[in-house]
Write an enzyme that holds these catalytic residues in place. Structure first.
Site, PDB file in Angstrom:
ATOM      1  N   ASP A 124       0.862  -1.181   0.000  1.00 12.39           N
ATOM      2  CA  ASP A 124       0.000   0.000   0.000  1.00 12.39           C
ATOM      3  C   ASP A 124       0.898   1.230   0.000  1.00 12.39           C
ATOM      4  OD1 ASP A 124      -2.326   1.831   0.547  1.00 12.39           O
ATOM      5  OD2 ASP A 124      -3.322  -0.092   0.905  1.00 12.39           O
ATOM      6  N   HIS A 177      -2.686   3.341  -4.619  1.00 11.84           N
ATOM      7  CA  HIS A 177      -2.144   2.835  -3.348  1.00 11.84           C
ATOM      8  C   HIS A 177      -0.714   2.334  -3.565  1.00 11.84           C
ATOM      9  CE1 HIS A 177      -5.742   3.047  -0.769  1.00 11.84           C
ATOM     10  NE2 HIS A 177      -6.439   2.738  -1.857  1.00 11.84           N
ATOM     11  N   GLU A 241      -9.820   2.963  -5.434  1.00 13.07           N
ATOM     12  CA  GLU A 241      -9.422   4.278  -4.924  1.00 13.07           C
ATOM     13  C   GLU A 241      -8.176   4.800  -5.634  1.00 13.07           C
ATOM     14  OE1 GLU A 241     -11.112   3.859  -0.350  1.00 13.07           O
ATOM     15  OE2 GLU A 241      -9.058   3.245  -0.758  1.00 13.07           O
TER      16      GLU A 241
END
Length: 426
Positions: A124, A177, A241
């Site tokens: 991440d 990410h 995202e």
């Protein structure tokens, strides 16, 4: 006392002594394929305990059930098999690294609850936790906050899990990410001249992979090593995202979008994932990713639906992960004085009330670790809600009052094993 409750359980008066350390305490009947690979049948009478299974996993689960009875098993018949093929738990080791010893302990806890998938969120913005031989700076830089797993660590974890019929599914986040990877190799980003640090904040970083063919090859090389280590049919690549702002602002990214014939920066994430899906398919693997509302399904992939339980599309393999029912980083209640957690409340009753739609591949609960820096805190947030989820995943939930009656002795067993159990707030 049994969690998850068997789906068919007929009990009569009386019981028989059970000695788990004595091989002759259970008579093994020939396998019955009609029970399914994970199914089993227990017949208990004054003459003894007979276990019939559909396969090795079924025998394992039958013994797990016997073990929960303790030293005395009631007379009767149990016929049991899971409703869902994928009964998973995500452990986020990127935000806060978890030692190998705890991962093995968590696998034991999954197996005890008849859960069969451990989804390891390995990378991440805040960390890269998997050794990649071809690109060592990923862990030299990305593993500074806490550590990382060597290739041998992963082999040990995968083998330990397999002995307990748990499949380890790796997740390598892309194209968003990705700040930890870009910090290690700046040429992967949209501003190669910048020198980023591994992110130390929570949230969503704006820094994403660029769209160059060299970056695609880099990610494919990472996946080549991932499939060497993880035999799972499914490989998770994140895909959620992913802010398109850098692609929209970068002249080179806009030029690349035109070269690729993409309609705009919003289409780039789907294109990127599609390239990884093709690469994994060549290895005989299937890509799985998080759902995004503005992205059409990518052919040949599976998705995890975390936003809404109802967004199921025909012809797409789905694992349900709705945040309102399965994100155990949310507070377990609105009571004051709790340790810090993600905003939102997800009670034990909420977890037990999850009613998965029919026809899905499975279900999964999530242990995101922004606010869980230690194994003890992970256990505190997981239990007892993971017990409720296990019953939902197995397919035997329904009577919440009965579940609560069985839960007390079950939590006492966990506490006796040293598990840090959170407060029981029905």
């Amino acid at each position: 006392m049994i969690i998850p409750r068997p789906r068919q359980f007929d009990v009569s008066a009386g019981s028989i002594a059970y000695h788990p350390d004595r091989p002759d305490s259970v008579r093994l009947a020939p396998d019955d394929p009609a029970l399914g690979e994970e199914g089993y049948r227990l017949q208990v009478s004054p003459s003894g305990i007979e276990l019939t299974a559909g396969g090795p996993a079924g025998r394992f689960y039958g013994r797990q059930t016997l073990g929960q009875f303790g030293s005395a098993v009631p007379y009767g018949t149990i016929v049991d098999r899971p409703r869902h093929a994928w009964r998973g738990v995500l452990l986020d080791v990127a935000r806060h690294f978890m030692p190998k010893s705890f991962v093995l302990r968590l696998i034991d806890l999954l197996a005890a609850h008849k859960l069969n998938v451990l989804h390891l969120h390995l990378t991440d913005d805040q960390g890269w936790r998997l050794e990649i031989k071809r690109h060592p700076r990923l862990t030299e830089v990305g593993g500074r906050r806490g550590g990382y797993y060597t290739r041998q660590d992963i082999r040990d974890i995968v083998a330990y899990a397999a002995e307990r019929f748990v499949t380890v599914v790796p997740e390598i986040e892309m194209p968003g990410h990705a700040q930890a990877a870009i910090a290690a190799y700046p040429h992967l980003g949209n501003h190669p001249e910048r020198r980023l640090e591994v992110w130390t904040r929570w949230g969503i970083s704006e820094h994403v992979y660029n769209l160059e063919e060299s970056t695609i090859r880099f990610c494919q090389e990472v996946l080549d090593e991932v499939v060497e280590l993880f035999p799972s049919r499914y490989v998770h690549v994140g895909g959620d995202e992913c802010p398109p702002a850098e692609w929209a602002a970068s002249p080179r990214a806009r030029e690349r979008l035109r070269e690729l014939g993409l309609t705009g920066p919003e289409a780039a994430c789907g294109w990127f994932i599609g390239r990884m899906a093709e690469h994994l398919a060549a290895h005989g693997r299937k890509l799985i990713c998080w759902d995004e509302p503005d992205r059409d399904p990518i052919p040949g992939t599976a998705v995890m639906l975390w936003r809404e339980e109802s967004e199921i599309r025909d012809g797409v393999e789905v694992v349900l992960t709705p945040h309102t029912r399965t994100f155990f980083d949310y507070y377990p209640s609105d009571a004051p004085g709790q340790p810090p957690a993600q905003a939102g409340v997800l009670t034990l009753a909420d977890a037990y009330g999850f009613a998965p739609a029919p026809g899905v591949l499975g279900v999964q609960c999530q242990l995101w670790t922004e606010y869980m820096p230690t194994p003890e805190q992970v256990e505190y947030m997981a239990f007892p809600r993971l017990c409720a989820f296990a019953e939902v995943a197995w397919g035997s939930s329904g009577d919440y009052a009965d579940f609560l009656r069985r839960l007390d002795p079950h939590l006492a067993r966990l506490a006796a094993q040293g598990v840090r159990v959170g407060a029981l707030i029905p």
